[in-house]
Write a protein that holds these residues in place. Structure first.
Motif, PDB file in Angstrom:
ATOM      1  N   TYR A   1      -2.121 -11.452  14.026  1.00 14.18           N
ATOM      2  CA  TYR A   1      -1.256 -12.270  13.192  1.00 14.18           C
ATOM      3  C   TYR A   1      -0.895 -11.580  11.879  1.00 14.18           C
ATOM      4  O   TYR A   1      -0.103 -12.119  11.091  1.00 14.18           O
ATOM      5  CB  TYR A   1      -1.921 -13.608  12.871  1.00 14.18           C
ATOM      6  N   THR A   2      -1.468 -10.425  11.604  1.00 15.02           N
ATOM      7  CA  THR A   2      -1.178  -9.725  10.343  1.00 15.02           C
ATOM      8  C   THR A   2      -0.648  -8.313  10.545  1.00 15.02           C
ATOM      9  O   THR A   2      -0.030  -7.759   9.648  1.00 15.02           O
ATOM     10  CB  THR A   2      -2.437  -9.640   9.453  1.00 15.02           C
ATOM     11  N   TYR A   3      -0.882  -7.719  11.717  1.00 12.32           N
ATOM     12  CA  TYR A   3      -0.549  -6.304  11.859  1.00 12.32           C
ATOM     13  C   TYR A   3       0.940  -6.020  11.760  1.00 12.32           C
ATOM     14  O   TYR A   3       1.349  -4.930  11.352  1.00 12.32           O
ATOM     15  CB  TYR A   3      -1.133  -5.749  13.161  1.00 12.32           C
ATOM     16  N   ALA A   4       1.791  -6.996  12.121  1.00  8.27           N
ATOM     17  CA  ALA A   4       3.231  -6.769  12.097  1.00  8.27           C
ATOM     18  C   ALA A   4       3.802  -6.752  10.684  1.00  8.27           C
ATOM     19  O   ALA A   4       4.954  -6.344  10.489  1.00  8.27           O
ATOM     20  CB  ALA A   4       3.947  -7.838  12.919  1.00  8.27           C
ATOM     21  N   ILE A   5       3.031  -7.181   9.687  1.00 12.09           N
ATOM     22  CA  ILE A   5       3.512  -7.157   8.293  1.00 12.09           C
ATOM     23  C   ILE A   5       2.747  -6.166   7.425  1.00 12.09           C
ATOM     24  O   ILE A   5       3.216  -5.804   6.348  1.00 12.09           O
ATOM     25  CB  ILE A   5       3.462  -8.557   7.652  1.00 12.09           C
ATOM     26  N   TYR A   6       1.595  -5.710   7.877  1.00 17.43           N
ATOM     27  CA  TYR A   6       0.809  -4.815   7.021  1.00 17.43           C
ATOM     28  C   TYR A   6       1.330  -3.384   7.024  1.00 17.43           C
ATOM     29  O   TYR A   6       1.005  -2.592   6.141  1.00 17.43           O
ATOM     30  CB  TYR A   6      -0.669  -4.860   7.413  1.00 17.43           C
ATOM     31  N   GLY A   7       2.186  -3.041   7.995  1.00 20.76           N
ATOM     32  CA  GLY A   7       2.872  -1.755   7.925  1.00 20.76           C
ATOM     33  C   GLY A   7       3.847  -1.734   6.758  1.00 20.76           C
ATOM     34  O   GLY A   7       3.931  -0.746   6.013  1.00 20.76           O
ATOM     35  N   LYS A   8       4.596  -2.821   6.591  1.00 24.52           N
ATOM     36  CA  LYS A   8       5.516  -2.930   5.457  1.00 24.52           C
ATOM     37  C   LYS A   8       4.748  -2.862   4.141  1.00 24.52           C
ATOM     38  O   LYS A   8       5.172  -2.166   3.205  1.00 24.52           O
ATOM     39  CB  LYS A   8       6.290  -4.242   5.536  1.00 24.52           C
ATOM     40  N   ALA A   9       3.627  -3.556   4.068  1.00 27.15           N
ATOM     41  CA  ALA A   9       2.826  -3.522   2.841  1.00 27.15           C
ATOM     42  C   ALA A   9       2.343  -2.112   2.535  1.00 27.15           C
ATOM     43  O   ALA A   9       2.268  -1.703   1.365  1.00 27.15           O
ATOM     44  CB  ALA A   9       1.635  -4.466   2.975  1.00 27.15           C
ATOM     45  N   THR A  10       2.040  -1.342   3.573  1.00 28.47           N
ATOM     46  CA  THR A  10       1.597   0.037   3.383  1.00 28.47           C
ATOM     47  C   THR A  10       2.742   0.911   2.914  1.00 28.47           C
ATOM     48  O   THR A  10       2.576   1.763   2.021  1.00 28.47           O
ATOM     49  CB  THR A  10       1.000   0.580   4.693  1.00 28.47           C
ATOM     50  N   LEU A  11       3.929   0.724   3.482  1.00 30.28           N
ATOM     51  CA  LEU A  11       5.098   1.509   3.085  1.00 30.28           C
ATOM     52  C   LEU A  11       5.432   1.299   1.612  1.00 30.28           C
ATOM     53  O   LEU A  11       5.961   2.203   0.945  1.00 30.28           O
ATOM     54  CB  LEU A  11       6.291   1.113   3.951  1.00 30.28           C
ATOM     55  N   GLN A  12       5.110   0.120   1.076  1.00 25.49           N
ATOM     56  CA  GLN A  12       5.416  -0.202  -0.314  1.00 25.49           C
ATOM     57  C   GLN A  12       4.428   0.400  -1.308  1.00 25.49           C
ATOM     58  O   GLN A  12       4.627   0.296  -2.518  1.00 25.49           O
ATOM     59  CB  GLN A  12       5.457  -1.720  -0.487  1.00 25.49           C
ATOM     60  N   GLN A  13       3.387   1.042  -0.810  1.00 28.16           N
ATOM     61  CA  GLN A  13       2.399   1.659  -1.690  1.00 28.16           C
ATOM     62  C   GLN A  13       2.905   3.013  -2.202  1.00 28.16           C
ATOM     63  O   GLN A  13       3.814   3.596  -1.617  1.00 28.16           O
ATOM     64  CB  GLN A  13       1.067   1.827  -0.960  1.00 28.16           C
ATOM     65  N   PRO A  14       2.341   3.523  -3.303  1.00 30.48           N
ATOM     66  CA  PRO A  14       2.777   4.831  -3.811  1.00 30.48           C
ATOM     67  C   PRO A  14       2.706   5.901  -2.728  1.00 30.48           C
ATOM     68  O   PRO A  14       1.677   6.074  -2.089  1.00 30.48           O
ATOM     69  CB  PRO A  14       1.765   5.112  -4.932  1.00 30.48           C
TER      70      PRO A  14
END
Length: 530
Positions: free
Chosen positions: A329-342
């Motif tokens: 339920y979270t893996y499909a959005i945590y890639g985006k969160a990672t891309l937003q990191q420095p």
């Protein structure tokens, strides 16, 4: 295989799960198999689209173990193993609730209900009519807890050999039926008859792009995937930074199907609907190929073990609640969160308690680069060479996390670690709280050896698409919402089903559900249309 005719009952664009289900359903519903043509821009060795690169998971409603045993009977024969499985039923209310909850209740309710209501039936059709070989997904969706195999997260089924096996089974059935294929073929336009109906396609061969073919058909089904492999469209719709995402699957999904409908005359043109700024994007191996998936390892580049550890960016800070919900339920959005990191990357970190539970398929040394150290200090030093800019902040983040876990454990002595349920083992107590909590599975990182893996964002598929009638899968006109005669859509090209996030395993199910419905309409039209 070259087509035997240039006039068809049905043309399908795309050889993924959605397209193959459409074609097989069309034959079952009355189309002549020699007059069902599947066209794909990709060469034959890339058949399968994004479906080939999946783990082959299917999310369906079910009544528990006994309900699903007939579906897996060919592959699951170890009675001793079956006797120790704990599998809760997954109801229609559960499935619909998960889609709506994750999509902030923006999803088209009619589409959701059609998907949910058809999900159990489509499973039987895939297994019995096509020969898809299902297994219980104990390798991805269950843990051994007290000698019992406990499934979690609502999803319990996968295809033998994942997406590779799914496409193998569906292609085998399509070829047995005599369905026709054209690979290395680009569809350049839709044929419009009398300015009001779709009656085929215009196409060119990749080998001879100077010659355009006119291929007529009573029905055209769009199953050509989203725009995830198109950097220009990712920048346009998803925003800055998305050019750096790694493509998880086929490099041929560039949004060509959407261009075909946008080029239609205004009176036939559909709207683009749904979440065009949204996509399925997961944590992905930083060292994976950037512009296409790898056809041998496929889904093994997924890095889904983060609920058992921490995710820390190059500034040494956590950026998500790794235990907010079950991984699917979270893996499909945590890639985006990672891309937003420095720098567009981060590190997943575990101690030996977490690494003992990681899936070898994703974290084996033959798949990823595991950075190991006997102490956290040594690990921070090693990660400097991988882009960690703030080793001291990295150590302080883990130290603060460990103190929060210790404080929680002292206050809530009855809460115990259990990876198969949302165990509530967290970081927020009256004595100490973290700015970003870890809500479940909060194991302290205290016991070496420690392991870190560098991750980035892997984009899977995009959410925006076309409006369809939920019953027939007919594409709808923009203003009147009337059905466009002869044009249907399934798979990733459907819009308004997923918003912002989605429950894992529902994508393949949706492609099959709406593909089967589109195929049925093609069969009906083959028998009634002149």
């Amino acid at each position: 295989m070259s087509p035997r005719s240039t006039t068809y009952d049905c043309i399908i664009l795309g050889t993924g799960n959605a397209g193959l289900c459409s074609a097989i359903s069309a034959v079952e519903a009355g189309c002549n198999p020699s007059k069902v043509l599947i066209i794909d821009k990709a060469p034959q060795e890339w058949a399968g689209g994004n479906s080939y690169f999946t783990a082959g998971a299917f999310r369906v409603c079910h009544g528990g173990l006994q309900d699903l045993l007939p579906v897996v009977k060919k592959m699951e024969t170890d009675q001793n193993r079956l006797n120790i499985i704990d599998m809760e039923p997954y109801t229609k209310e559960d499935f619909a609730g998960d889609i709506l909850r994750l999509g902030r209740r923006k999803s088209n309710l009619e589409l959701v209900n059609t998907l949910v209501n058809d999900s159990r039936e489509i499973l039987g059709w895939l297994a019995d009519s096509i020969g898809v070989r299902y297994v219980f997904s104990s390798h991805r969706q269950a843990y051994d807890v007290g000698g019992r195999i406990k499934f979690w997260g609502g999803m319990v089924l996968a295809v033998h050999d994942g997406g590779k096996g799914l496409i193998e089974d569906e292609l085998k059935k399509a070829n047995e039926l005599g369905i026709q294929f054209r690979f290395d073929t680009i569809v350049t336009g839709l044929l419009v008859e009398d300015d009001q109906r779709i009656r085929g396609v215009k196409a060119i061969s990749c080998q001879d792009p100077t010659k355009e073919d006119i291929i007529k058909a009573k029905t055209v089904i769009l199953a050509a995937g989203g725009y995830e492999a198109n950097q220009e469209l990712r920048l346009k719709y998803l925003g800055p930074g998305w050019q750096h995402a790694h493509v998880r699957g086929t490099p041929y999904n560039k949004g060509d199907g959407f261009k075909l409908v946008l080029d239609l005359p205004e009176n036939l043109r559909p709207s683009l609907v749904g979440d065009w700024a949204g996509c399925h994007a997961t944590c992905w191996d930083f060292n994976s190929p950037k512009d296409a998936g790898e056809r041998d390892l496929t889904n093994q580049y997924t890095k889904s073990g983060y609920p058992l550890g921490l995710m820390i960016n190059s500034a040494g800070k956590r950026y998500v609640d790794e235990g907010a919900d079950f991984r699917n339920y979270t893996y499909a959005i945590y890639g985006k969160a990672t891309l937003q990191q420095p720098g567009g990357f981060a590190f997943q970190v575990w101690d030996q308690k977490g690494t003992a539970l990681l899936r070898i398929e994703e974290y084996g040394d033959d798949v990823t680069t595991n950075i190991r150290a006997d102490s956290l200090e040594e690990l921070a030093t090693l990660l400097k060479h991988e882009g960690l800019q703030a080793p001291q902040a990295f150590l302080e983040t883990i130290q603060e996390y460990n103190k929060a876990v210790e404080s929680f454990n002292k206050e809530f002595t009855n809460v115990k670690f259990d990876p198969a349920v949302k165990d509530g083992l967290g970081t927020q107590s009256s004595g100490r709280k973290l700015d970003i909590p870890k809500s479940n599975w909060a194991l302290p990182l205290t016991e070496g050896p420690f392991v870190a893996v560098k991750i980035t964002c892997g984009i899977t598929f995009t959410f925006g698409g076309l409006p369809i009638d939920p019953v027939t899968a007919n594409v709808l006109k923009a203003e009147s919402k009337e059905k466009i005669d002869g044009l249907y859509c399934t798979g990733e090209m459907i819009g308004d089903l997923y918003w912002e996030n989605y429950p894992g395993g529902s994508g393949l199910t949706a492609g099959a559900v709406f593909g089967r419905r589109a195929g049925r309409e093609a069969g009906r039209r083959a028998k009634t249309q002149s």
